[in-house]
Each structure stands twice: as structure tokens, then as C-alpha cells.
Design an enzyme around this catalytic site. Structure first.
Site, PDB file in Angstrom:
ATOM      1  N   GLU A   1       0.876  -0.969   0.031  1.00  0.00           N
ATOM      2  CA  GLU A   1       0.275  -0.078  -0.087  1.00  0.00           C
ATOM      3  C   GLU A   1       0.835   1.266   0.199  1.00  0.00           C
ATOM      4  OE1 GLU A   1      -3.383   0.184   2.851  1.00  0.00           O
ATOM      5  OE2 GLU A   1      -2.825  -1.819   3.442  1.00  0.00           O
TER       6      GLU A   1
ATOM      7  N   ASP B   1      -6.072   9.229   9.650  1.00  0.00           N
ATOM      8  CA  ASP B   1      -4.741   8.607  10.150  1.00  0.00           C
ATOM      9  C   ASP B   1      -4.437   9.266  11.485  1.00  0.00           C
ATOM     10  OD1 ASP B   1      -3.618   7.145   8.261  1.00  0.00           O
ATOM     11  OD2 ASP B   1      -3.723   9.017   6.844  1.00  0.00           O
TER      12      ASP B   1
END
Ligand SMILES: Cc1ncc(COP(=O)(O)O)c(C=O)c1O
Lengths: 398, 259
Positions: free
Chosen positions: B51, B62
């Protein structure tokens, strides 16, 4: 009689769209919560008992209706009548309490007792902390470090009220960073937490929900104008950070085609990138904090820093309904800079004995720039200036 | 199913063995031109699907580690174009495993959905994962991705009701990314994801990748029979901070793979 204006309750726009703007661009974790919130809000706003609770608090606790003041000496300066909608007289000193009270009643109904909020000027954080104290709910407020410094009085008040104020980001961090962090908290604690967003921004249904709760400003002001002057204003002026006080007052006049709507953004230090908060005037369409609107960004889609003397306008986005009102031409938006806002701050203080918030000072400044000789101007005086004294005094020549 | 979707399916077979490791790297961290090296290192360590995160100024999903890495990458001049160029460079240097580009919507929207998908496919990206693009808003990107031959991964969370799980599973042309718990990257205990994995498994035969909070080999092993892949992000990004990022990334991935 103390009867607050009625909310202007519309059906939520399908998929949260205002023309090509709006929507809901958030992590999957909170999508079900947003759908639940929309359903709960529709149900509550149709329930006379919920509305009675809301109007009861607005009248008996917050101090609605707020007065409409004919600013006679300011009118002489403007060369036409100026009327001020006195949201500065609402409990906690700004319009933000309308939204906080409504959302907290809704959160209670949904069985959520942990509340998170972001704040810039501290007015939304203060309103949320106040309403949480009143209703006995846990309150966490995220605030950028720069804003904590320049709005220290509000930080102290929030702490006294029992809220936890969480500093966010680096020393320059402001409302954008606080909003991102509040959303991350919500993503983490969504099962027992309600996120009280402070303006008509964020993913659907927030722009619709906050607009509905702030529409109390417009419906009161419209009725008061008719009662006191026998006519509608020619222009309605309001400052635009995220755009909640502006949409709140505009909402009542959208169908009055002859009434001009004027939103005022932060011109900051000038039009260079990073020096202002004029998302509508100088931004481009993009996605920030869950909705598509005008935002200040670079060509790669990275959000730019902003500046305004007023913490509440220091934000790189704006509510999607404003983006659409600009696109359709129904409302017009201008930017006034720090200096112009400061001048208006002093002018209103000396001419009317009202110390305005720096956000609201932008609206006053724009009203004074309208051509003289026209019909009445209605200005949303969204808040009072106590919180800004340090900023203003720090700017004065010694 | 696209060829890209097939490649992901092949890389994440359902075998009853322990799940394959899917390392996440922040493009441009610690430096914009070093990402190709790190991709190759992650493959050499045993990464089955890689990824690559495109840095964004406002990464809502995040946690602190990946936020900080993205901020640093941007400060050092990283862009979406350089990120894709680094994937292309890694491909010319022999990278074989599938690459999933993880990006927030706005950088892609400013690039242009159609242009971005074409550029990503040309660079050797196999699939896209966009954490702030819910199922209700996916249609436009779905079209652009399919025209470019890119697969699209969907995300589900413990809060996702069954009705939406089914939708997410049918819409995925790549894997279904299962978020281990409510939260942001770098937090959580992956074993909490077990019940979500069981729920999705009952509804779908797409490959399932569990992510958020995986840091140790024991956690990878504990997901045997539940997940087909595990995404490891913050731990890999921490490894990339060292003096020799490629060596550390390779070492950490190998450790997670039990090599
Ligand atoms: C007094 C006052 N006016 C205006 C604003 C700007 O917000 P909005 O545009 O949502 O009304 C703020 C925000 O903090 C405020 O405190």
C-alpha cells in the site's frame, strides 16, 4: 413576551447536496452515525416536545429573542439606516449557543453523553461547554495552539465550566487542525460520542442541521424588521467563517428576491496565499472536512494555511450552501482585511457603545462600504468583543 | 473482474495459512525520491501487496505516526505525481507484487479522477483505496477506475451494519479493507477485528485485509483463518525513520512474515 423566533425547518437536501456542493466524504466508521443523526434530527425537529424544550431554553436560559437595534449614529456614518441583530447579547456572547443547545438536546435524545467539539475563536467551544454544564454532559473541546494563545479568556471559561480543552497541533495551529482532530476523536469514540460541529460545514447532515438551528436568528430578525420599520431590509450583511451566523440570518430572506444578501470573509493581510481566509472569494472547489465546497488549496489539493485577525474567520473552507448561493448568484461575498475590521471595531464601539467581536466587525465594515442613500441594512452582529480585547489592544500604537 | 483485481486475488489467496502481510508506506517519507527503494525493500521482506499512501494535509483517518510522516513528506516537496513516478520506477526495477494506492479524495479530485486513474494505471498501480469516499459517493471513481483497468478496494468498520457490508463486498473489485476497531491508523487491537471479519466472510468471497493497529508477528499469526491479508502501517513508517530506511523496512516486514 419572550417568544423566540421559530426555526425554519426544511427537509434535508437529498444526499446533502447544494447544487454541486455538499455531500458526505468521511471514513466508513462514522457513516452509519451520520445516517442515524439525520434520521434523529428529522424526527426531533418534527416533534413539538423537542421544539418546546429548545424554545424554552432559548427564551429562559439563552435570552431570546435578541433585540434588533437601530444604530442611529452608525446610520449617519453609513448614509442610510443600519439595524443590528444583537446576537452579541445572547448568553455566552455569540450566536454559537443556538446551535450548541439544539445539538445537545438532540444528543441527549440519541442517548449520547460524551460531547466533542472544535473551536476557533473559542465561542463555539464556550457555548458547547456551557450547554454541557447545563445538561450535565461530558465535554471535550479541541483547539489549535495559536487560538488557545489569542483566545485565552475563552479557554479559561471553558475550563471553569468543566470542559477538557485539548491543545492541537504545532504553535501555529488553528480551527482547521482542531476540526480534523475533533473528527478523529469522533471516529474513535463514535458509539457513545456526539460531535457538535460549530458551523454549517462538515459532512451531511451537519450543514443542514446547523443552518436549521441558526435560522432562529433570521426568522426573528425578519419579523422585527417588519414590526419596527414596516419593511424588509434592502441588504442583509453577515460575516462568514464557516458561515453559520450568515446562513442563519439569510435563511429567512432567501425567498425575498428584493433583499440582497452579502457575506463577508476575512481578507486578512492581503490576497496572497496563506494571508487570508477568503475561501469563496479566492478559493477553488474541493473537499475538506467531509464536504465539497470552496476551499483554499494548492494545485495538488493540499489545504493552505490561512490568516485573519479574527480567529473565527481563520478557516480555509466554507459551508456548501454558501458555495451554492454564490454559484446561483443569490448571495454575494466580499473580503475585508484586518485593518478594515479593526477600524469598524473601534467605530462601532465609539458610535453605539457596543464592543463587537472581530468576526462581526468584518460585517460592520462591509455595511459601511455599501453606497449611501439606499434602504435599510440589516447586520448580523454575531458576537461581542470581550474575547478580542487582547488582540485589539496589542495592535494599538503604544 | 479486471486483471488488476485478479492479481490482488492471486496475491491474497484463501488458504487456511496465516494471512499475508501488506505493508503500508507513506510516499515521500522520509524523502521524495526514496519511495521506489522502500517499495522494493518491502517486497524483498515478503510483502504480498504493497500500500502506498499519498500524503495529504488533512488526513482524517490517520493517527499521529502517519500524520507526521505525511506532513514531513509534503514539507520536503512530495506530490501525487512524484508518488506515481516512484511506483513506475520501482516497476522498471523489477517490483512484481500488486500495489494499492491509498489516497484521500481531494488530491485525486484536483488531479482529475479520470486523469489520476489513467496515470496510476500507467505507473503500475493495481488498485485504489480512498478512506474518505463512502459507498454512496463512489460511483464516479468506480467508472474512472474501471476504464483505466484499476481495481477499487472498499472499507468496512465494526460500526458497519450487515446491509452495508454486503454492499461494500459487492462493490469491491480489489480486497475489502476491514478496520479492526473504531479509530484512526496506529490505534487499536487487531484481535477486536475478529467478529467483523467473521461477519464479512459470511457475506463475501472477496479477499479480506484487516488493518489499524497491527504491529507484531503474533498478531498476524492470531488472524490465521480469519483474514487473507493484514495491513501494517504505523510500524513500517516508524521503521522508515531510521538511518537506513530500506534495510529497516525490509527487516521489519520479514519479521512480520516470520522469515
Ligand atoms: C462572534 C462570531 N462570529 C462569527 C463567527 C464565524 O462563524 P460562522 O461563520 O459559522 O458564523 C464566529 C466563530 O467563531 C464567532 O465567534
Amino acid at each position: 413576551m419572550n417568544v423566540p423566533g421559530r426555526l425554519i425547518v426544511t427537509a434535508p437536501p437529498p444526499r446533502g447536496r447544494y447544487g454541486e456542493f455538499g455531500g458526505s466524504f468521511v471514513p466508513e466508521t462514522v457513516v452509519p452515525a451520520l445516517q442515524e443523526l439525520e434520521a434523529a434530527a428529522v424526527e426531533a425537529l418534527g416533534d413539538p416536545r423537542f421544539l418546546a424544550d429548545f424554545y424554552g431554553l432559548e427564551a429562559g436560559y439563552a435570552g431570546r429573542p435578541t433585540p434588533l437595534h437601530h444604530a442611529r449614529r452608525l446610520s449617519v456614518r453609513a448614509g442610510r439606516p443600519v439595524w443590528l441583530k444583537r446576537e452579541d447579547l445572547l448568553h455566552t456572547g455569540a450566536h454559537k449557543l443556538n446551535n450548541a443547545l439544539g445539538q445537545l438536546l438532540l444528543a441527549q435524545r440519541m442517548g449520547k453523553h460524551r460531547i466533542v467539539a472544535e473551536t476557533g475563536a473559542g465561542q463555539h467551544g464556550l457555548a458547547t461547554a456551557t450547554a454541557c454544564a447545563l445538561l450535565g454532559m461530558e465535554c471535550i473541546v479541541y483547539m489549535g495552539r495559536e487560538d488557545m494563545r489569542r483566545q485565552a479568556v475563552n479557554v479559561a471559561k471553558m475550563k471553569l465550566l468543566g470542559a477538557r480543552v485539548e491543545p492541537v497541533g504545532d504553535p501555529a495551529a488553528t480551527l482547521k487542525d482542531a476540526t480534523s482532530e475533533a473528527i478523529r476523536d469522533w471516529v474513535t469514540n463514535v458509539r457513545d460520542t456526539h460531535y457538535v460541529i460549530g458551523s454549517v460545514v462538515g459532512p451531511h447532515p451537519y450543514p443542514w442541521l446547523v443552518r436549521t438551528l441558526q435560522s432562529v436568528i433570521g426568522s426573528e430578525a425578519r419579523a422585527q424588521m417588519l414590526e419596527l420599520t414596516g419593511r424588509l431590509p434592502e441588504v442583509v450583511v453577515a460575516s462568514v467563517g464557516g458561515g453559520s451566523n450568515a446562513i442563519g440570518i439569510f435563511a429567512a430572506f432567501l425567498e425575498d428576491a428584493d433583499v440582497q444578501l452579502l457575506g463577508v470573509e476575512a481578507g486578512g493581510r492581503g490576497p496572497e496565499p496563506g494571508a487570508h481566509g477568503a475561501s469563496l472569494g479566492l478559493g477553488t472547489p474541493g473537499v475538506l472536512h467531509g464536504s465539497r465546497s470552496y476551499i483554499l488549496q494548492d494545485p495538488d489539493g493540499q489545504v493552505l494555511p490561512t490568516h485573519s485577525i479574527s480567529a473565527g474567520l481563520d478557516y480555509p473552507g466554507v459551508g456548501p450552501e454558501h458555495a451554492n448561493l454564490m454559484a446561483t448568484g443569490r448571495a454575494r461575498y466580499v473580503a475585508l482585511d484586518d485593518r478594515q475590521a479593526l477600524d469598524a471595531f473601534h467605530l462601532l464601539t465609539r458610535l453605539e457603545g457596543i464592543i463587537p467581536a472581530l468576526e462581526s466587525s468584518h460585517a460592520v465594515a462591509a455595511a459601511l462600504r455599501l453606497p449611501d442613500g439606499g434602504g435599510p441594512i440589516l447586520v448580523c452582529l454575531s458576537g461581542r468583543g470581550d474575547k478580542d480585547l487582547e488582540t485589539v489592544l496589542g495592535r494599538e500604537p503604544k | 473482474m479486471s486483471a488488476a483485481g485478479d492479481a490482488i486475488l492471486a496475491a491474497l489467496p484463501r488458504s487456511g495459512e496465516e494471512p499475508r502481510v501488506c505493508p503500508y508506506l507513506m510516499a515521500g517519507f522520509p524523502d521524495p525520491e526514496g519511495t521506489a527503494d522502500l517499495l522494493l525493500a518491502a517486497e524483498a521482506g515478503g510483502g504480498a501487496v504493497l500500500e502506498v499512501g499519498i500524503p495529504h494535509s488533512d488526513p482524517l483517518a490517520d493517527g499521529p505516526t502517519i500524520q507526521a510522516a505525511g506532513r514531513l513528506a509534503l514539507a520536503r516537496g512530495m506530490t501525487t505525481r512524484i508518488a506515481l513516478a516512484q511506483v513506475a520506477k520501482a516497476r522498471t526495477r523489477g517490483l512484481r507484487v500488486p500495489v494499492v494506492c491509498m489516497t484521500y479524495l481531494n488530491p485525486v479530485a484536483q488531479f482529475g479522477l479520470e486523469d489520476f486513474c489513467q496515470a496510476a494505471a500507467a505507473a503500475g498501480v493495481d488498485a485504489l483505496l480512498v478512506p474518505d469516499l463512502p459507498l454512496e459517493e463512489m460511483e464516479e471513481l468506480e467508472g474512472a477506475a474501471s476504464r483505466a483497468g484499476l481495481a477499487l478496494c472498499t472499507m468496512v468498520a465494526p460500526t458497519t451494519p450487515d446491509r452495508r457490508l454486503t454492499l461494500a463486498a459487492t462493490r469491491a473489485t480489489g480486497f475489502v479493507y476491514c478496520v479492526s476497531r473504531t479509530g484512526v491508523t496506529g490505534t487499536g487491537d487487531p484481535t477486536e477485528g475478529a467478529s467483523l471479519l467473521e461477519r464479512v466472510r459470511a457475506l463475501s468471497d472477496r479477499p479480506l485485509v484487516l488493518g489499524f493497529g497491527v504491529r507484531r508477528r503474533s498478531q498476524v499469526v492470531s488472524l490465521t483463518g480469519l483474514a487473507d491479508g493484514v495491513a501494517v502501517g504505523s510500524r513500517i513508517v516508524e521503521a522508515a525513520r531510521g538511518d537506513d530506511p530500506a534495510a529497516s523496512v525490509r527487516e521489519v516486514v520479514a519479521e512480520l512474515c516470520g522469515r
